[in-house]
Write a protein that holds these residues in place. Structure first.
Motif, PDB file in Angstrom:
ATOM      1  N   ASN A   1     -19.330  44.928  34.994  1.00 57.81           N
ATOM      2  CA  ASN A   1     -18.004  44.322  35.142  1.00 57.81           C
ATOM      3  C   ASN A   1     -17.861  43.066  34.291  1.00 57.81           C
ATOM      4  O   ASN A   1     -16.804  42.829  33.691  1.00 57.81           O
ATOM      5  CB  ASN A   1     -17.723  44.005  36.609  1.00 57.81           C
ATOM      6  CG  ASN A   1     -17.558  45.250  37.449  1.00 57.81           C
ATOM      7  OD1 ASN A   1     -17.286  46.331  36.936  1.00 57.81           O
ATOM      8  ND2 ASN A   1     -17.749  45.115  38.751  1.00 57.81           N
TER       9      ASN A   1
ATOM     10  N   GLN B   1     -17.567  44.120  30.646  1.00 56.67           N
ATOM     11  CA  GLN B   1     -16.249  44.715  30.415  1.00 56.67           C
ATOM     12  C   GLN B   1     -15.182  43.627  30.345  1.00 56.67           C
ATOM     13  O   GLN B   1     -14.282  43.678  29.516  1.00 56.67           O
ATOM     14  CB  GLN B   1     -15.906  45.730  31.508  1.00 56.67           C
ATOM     15  CG  GLN B   1     -14.618  46.481  31.235  1.00 56.67           C
ATOM     16  CD  GLN B   1     -14.704  47.317  29.974  1.00 56.67           C
ATOM     17  OE1 GLN B   1     -15.554  48.192  29.855  1.00 56.67           O
ATOM     18  NE2 GLN B   1     -13.826  47.051  29.015  1.00 56.67           N
ATOM     19  N   PHE B   2     -15.298  42.618  31.224  1.00 55.66           N
ATOM     20  CA  PHE B   2     -14.323  41.531  31.208  1.00 55.66           C
ATOM     21  C   PHE B   2     -14.368  40.773  29.878  1.00 55.66           C
ATOM     22  O   PHE B   2     -13.330  40.409  29.324  1.00 55.66           O
ATOM     23  CB  PHE B   2     -14.546  40.566  32.378  1.00 55.66           C
ATOM     24  CG  PHE B   2     -13.535  39.459  32.398  1.00 55.66           C
ATOM     25  CD1 PHE B   2     -12.233  39.706  32.816  1.00 55.66           C
ATOM     26  CD2 PHE B   2     -13.875  38.182  31.974  1.00 55.66           C
ATOM     27  CE1 PHE B   2     -11.289  38.692  32.806  1.00 55.66           C
ATOM     28  CE2 PHE B   2     -12.929  37.170  31.963  1.00 55.66           C
ATOM     29  CZ  PHE B   2     -11.633  37.414  32.382  1.00 55.66           C
TER      30      PHE B   2
ATOM     31  N   ASP C   1     -12.571  42.903  27.384  1.00 49.79           N
ATOM     32  CA  ASP C   1     -11.142  42.887  27.682  1.00 49.79           C
ATOM     33  C   ASP C   1     -10.510  41.572  27.244  1.00 49.79           C
ATOM     34  O   ASP C   1      -9.420  41.554  26.655  1.00 49.79           O
ATOM     35  CB  ASP C   1     -10.894  43.104  29.179  1.00 49.79           C
ATOM     36  CG  ASP C   1     -11.269  44.507  29.644  1.00 49.79           C
ATOM     37  OD1 ASP C   1     -11.443  45.408  28.793  1.00 49.79           O
ATOM     38  OD2 ASP C   1     -11.407  44.687  30.873  1.00 49.79           O
ATOM     39  N   ALA C   2     -11.196  40.456  27.506  1.00 47.72           N
ATOM     40  CA  ALA C   2     -10.654  39.131  27.145  1.00 47.72           C
ATOM     41  C   ALA C   2     -10.627  38.937  25.631  1.00 47.72           C
ATOM     42  O   ALA C   2      -9.750  38.242  25.114  1.00 47.72           O
ATOM     43  CB  ALA C   2     -11.468  38.030  27.814  1.00 47.72           C
TER      44      ALA C   2
ATOM     45  N   LEU D   1      -5.903  36.945  29.309  1.00 48.57           N
ATOM     46  CA  LEU D   1      -6.592  37.210  30.578  1.00 48.57           C
ATOM     47  C   LEU D   1      -7.297  35.960  31.115  1.00 48.57           C
ATOM     48  O   LEU D   1      -7.549  35.859  32.310  1.00 48.57           O
ATOM     49  CB  LEU D   1      -7.611  38.344  30.422  1.00 48.57           C
ATOM     50  CG  LEU D   1      -7.039  39.750  30.311  1.00 48.57           C
ATOM     51  CD1 LEU D   1      -8.111  40.736  29.884  1.00 48.57           C
ATOM     52  CD2 LEU D   1      -6.414  40.174  31.642  1.00 48.57           C
TER      53      LEU D   1
ATOM     54  N   ARG E   1      -1.586  35.209  32.913  1.00 50.57           N
ATOM     55  CA  ARG E   1      -2.722  36.051  33.326  1.00 50.57           C
ATOM     56  C   ARG E   1      -2.238  37.342  33.974  1.00 50.57           C
ATOM     57  O   ARG E   1      -2.765  38.417  33.724  1.00 50.57           O
ATOM     58  CB  ARG E   1      -3.643  35.303  34.298  1.00 50.57           C
ATOM     59  CG  ARG E   1      -4.622  34.379  33.630  1.00 50.57           C
ATOM     60  CD  ARG E   1      -5.756  33.959  34.555  1.00 50.57           C
ATOM     61  NE  ARG E   1      -5.374  33.631  35.919  1.00 50.57           N
ATOM     62  CZ  ARG E   1      -4.996  32.431  36.345  1.00 50.57           C
ATOM     63  NH1 ARG E   1      -4.959  31.413  35.511  1.00 50.57           N
ATOM     64  NH2 ARG E   1      -4.683  32.238  37.619  1.00 50.57           N
TER      65      ARG E   1
ATOM     66  N   GLN F   1      -2.925  41.077  32.643  1.00 49.64           N
ATOM     67  CA  GLN F   1      -3.567  42.103  33.477  1.00 49.64           C
ATOM     68  C   GLN F   1      -2.725  43.378  33.504  1.00 49.64           C
ATOM     69  O   GLN F   1      -3.261  44.483  33.464  1.00 49.64           O
ATOM     70  CB  GLN F   1      -3.801  41.588  34.898  1.00 49.64           C
ATOM     71  CG  GLN F   1      -4.574  42.553  35.767  1.00 49.64           C
ATOM     72  CD  GLN F   1      -5.984  42.815  35.265  1.00 49.64           C
ATOM     73  OE1 GLN F   1      -6.728  41.893  34.960  1.00 49.64           O
ATOM     74  NE2 GLN F   1      -6.363  44.084  35.166  1.00 49.64           N
TER      75      GLN F   1
END
Length: 177
Positions: A104, A107-108, A111-112, A118, A126, A130
């Motif tokens: 996680n 992945q964050f 993603d960021a 994010l 934010r 999302q």
């Protein structure tokens, strides 16, 4: 959807082709927290060692229907010496030694990097970031219209207005008349 539905911890899945008489030079992606899987779909001259993958000092040929799993942080290369294109299904999966919190967190980070908002200090920004991320990750679904025939089913020819009115229970003017 089969990969998603069966719980494969894939980070990405795609089809890949390799043109005839081509090669991919030795390289590494310096990423050992994701492993790469190749499912050989259409290998020209299958079993004749014309399409090969080398990882470190180990070289193997792709064989139709067989899977290879390897670590792309190790120097690797590929070659297609056949006269036809090679096709595989490529899946990148989380390394099995990673815990769920580690997956996680990684992945964050990715993603960021893709959607910097994010990590904005503005809660509204934010939230919107999302929403964009959720939309980008949503698997497309398709719904067929009620009158669309299922596979193997034939759509019936046009019905006369008289027959349609009989089926609906009426034929008078207006709603329900």
């Amino acid at each position: 959807t089969a990969i998603r539905d069966c719980g494969v911890p894939a980070t990405e899945v795609f089809f890949a082709s390799m043109q005839p008489h081509s090669d991919i030079q030795p390289h590494t992606d310096f990423t050992n927290f994701v492993l790469t899987s190749h499912l050989a779909l259409d290998i020209p001259e299958n079993g004749k060692n014309k399409c090969r993958l080398s990882v470190g000092d180990d070289t193997r040929q792709w064989l139709n229907g067989k899977v290879m799993l390897f670590d792309t942080s190790i120097l690797h290369d590929a070659i297609n010496e056949a006269d036809q294109t090679r096709y595989i299904l490529m899946m990148r999966v989380w390394h099995p030694d990673l815990t769920e919190p580690e997956r996680n967190a990684l992945q964050f980070i990715y993603d960021a990097l893709q959607i910097p908002e994010l990590v904005s200090s503005d809660p509204g920004e934010r939230f919107m970031a999302q929403q964009r991320l959720d939309l980008a990750k949503a698997f497309p679904t398709f719904q067929m219209k009620d009158d669309t025939p299922s596979l193997g089913e034939r759509k019936q020819g046009k019905k006369s207005k008289k027959n349609i009115k009989k089926q609906r229970g009426g034929g008078g003017k207006g709603f329900g008349a």
